[in-house]
Motif scaffolding. Structure first.
Motif, short mmCIF file in Angstrom:
data_model
loop_
_atom_site.label_atom_id
_atom_site.label_comp_id
_atom_site.label_asym_id
_atom_site.label_seq_id
_atom_site.Cartn_x
_atom_site.Cartn_y
_atom_site.Cartn_z
N GLY A 1 0.98 -1.25 -0.44
CA GLY A 1 0.29 0.36 -0.20
C GLY A 1 1.22 1.54 -0.28
N LEU A 2 2.26 1.36 -0.07
CA LEU A 2 3.19 1.96 -0.01
C LEU A 2 3.10 3.02 -1.28
CD1 LEU A 2 5.69 1.09 1.73
CD2 LEU A 2 3.75 2.29 2.57
N VAL A 3 3.65 4.17 -1.54
CA VAL A 3 4.04 4.56 -2.87
C VAL A 3 5.13 4.73 -2.86
CG1 VAL A 3 3.88 7.37 -3.99
CG2 VAL A 3 2.01 6.94 -2.54
N VAL A 4 5.60 3.95 -4.27
CA VAL A 4 7.65 3.96 -4.54
C VAL A 4 7.82 4.66 -5.90
CG1 VAL A 4 6.66 1.96 -2.85
CG2 VAL A 4 6.25 1.76 -5.78
N GLY A 5 6.49 5.72 -6.19
CA GLY A 5 7.32 6.00 -7.07
C GLY A 5 5.97 7.05 -8.22
N SER A 6 6.68 7.73 -9.10
CA SER A 6 4.76 8.68 -9.74
C SER A 6 5.77 8.17 -11.06
CB SER A 6 5.58 9.63 -9.39
OG SER A 6 6.03 10.75 -10.38
N ILE A 7 4.32 8.42 -11.92
CA ILE A 7 4.72 8.20 -13.91
C ILE A 7 4.00 8.94 -14.12
CG2 ILE A 7 2.68 6.38 -13.33
CD1 ILE A 7 4.61 5.00 -15.92
N GLY A 8 3.88 9.86 -15.53
CA GLY A 8 2.99 10.52 -15.79
C GLY A 8 3.04 10.20 -17.01
N LEU A 9 1.76 11.45 -17.70
CA LEU A 9 1.35 11.77 -19.32
C LEU A 9 1.60 13.29 -19.45
CD1 LEU A 9 -0.74 9.04 -20.01
CD2 LEU A 9 1.21 9.10 -20.79
N PHE A 10 2.35 13.49 -20.63
CA PHE A 10 2.42 15.56 -20.20
C PHE A 10 1.53 15.64 -21.26
CE2 PHE A 10 6.65 13.19 -18.90
CZ PHE A 10 6.84 14.36 -17.74
N TRP A 11 0.68 15.52 -21.22
CA TRP A 11 -0.83 15.95 -21.31
C TRP A 11 -0.66 17.76 -21.90
CZ3 TRP A 11 -4.53 12.90 -23.37
CH2 TRP A 11 -5.25 14.33 -24.26
#
Length: 171
Positions: A76-86
């Motif tokens: 249940g831990l946040v281990v990173g981030s990912i994203g789309l550059f809209w």
């Protein structure tokens, strides 16, 4: 990817991860160095801080096709981030990602990248997802290879990778 049709703020669920849209309160906590019990000990990384700082200027990045926290399902831990550059440019949408050091080498980055690219290709007007990495970053190159992206072009020490939707092969 087990999420069905995209809807505002729908989580993307994979075998081991949940990709959940950021909230402004989470971005503020990252920027103010306020720790959450739901974060891995080494979250946020530098890239996460950069994204958190940009979310206020790019509110569209908080939507369905924007930036997400990568959550390990088991802990249940946040281990990173990912994203789309809209927004997309001529049908092409850029993706970026990062996993904290304590969780690297587990295949989380390719799993998350593949799932978010699949979602991105359902966005109106998007036929391609791209990523640009430095050749000197072989880990990131492997992530994209494993996620199904193909090398498209190289310029100097930078390589562009792309994945396209059905019927839009532009290699």
């Amino acid at each position: 990817m087990s999420s069905s049709s995209p809807s505002v703020h729908a989580d993307v669920v994979t075998e081991r991860l949940v990709l959940r849209p950021w909230t402004m309160s989470e971005a503020t906590a990252v920027l103010d160095d306020i720790r959450s019990s739901h974060w891995a000990d080494d979250f946020p990384a530098d890239g996460d801080r950069v994204v958190a700082g940009l979310l206020g200027r790019h509110p569209e990045w908080l939507g369905t096709y924007g930036h997400r926290l990568i959550i390990e399902r088991d802990s249940g831990l946040v281990v990173g981030s990912i994203g789309l550059f809209w927004p997309p440019s001529e049908g092409v949408l850029e993706i970026g990602y990062g996993i904290v050091a304590s969780r690297r080498g587990r295949g989380y980055a390719p799993e998350a990248t593949r799932a978010l690219a699949e979602l991105a290709l359902t966005a109106p007007g998007v036929h391609t997802v791209s990523a640009t990495v430095e050749v000197s970053n072989p880990s990131s190159v492997r992530v994209l290879d494993k996620a199904g992206f193909r090398r498209r072009a190289a310029e100097g020490d930078v390589v562009e990778f792309r994945i396209t939707g059905p019927g839009h092969d532009r290699s």
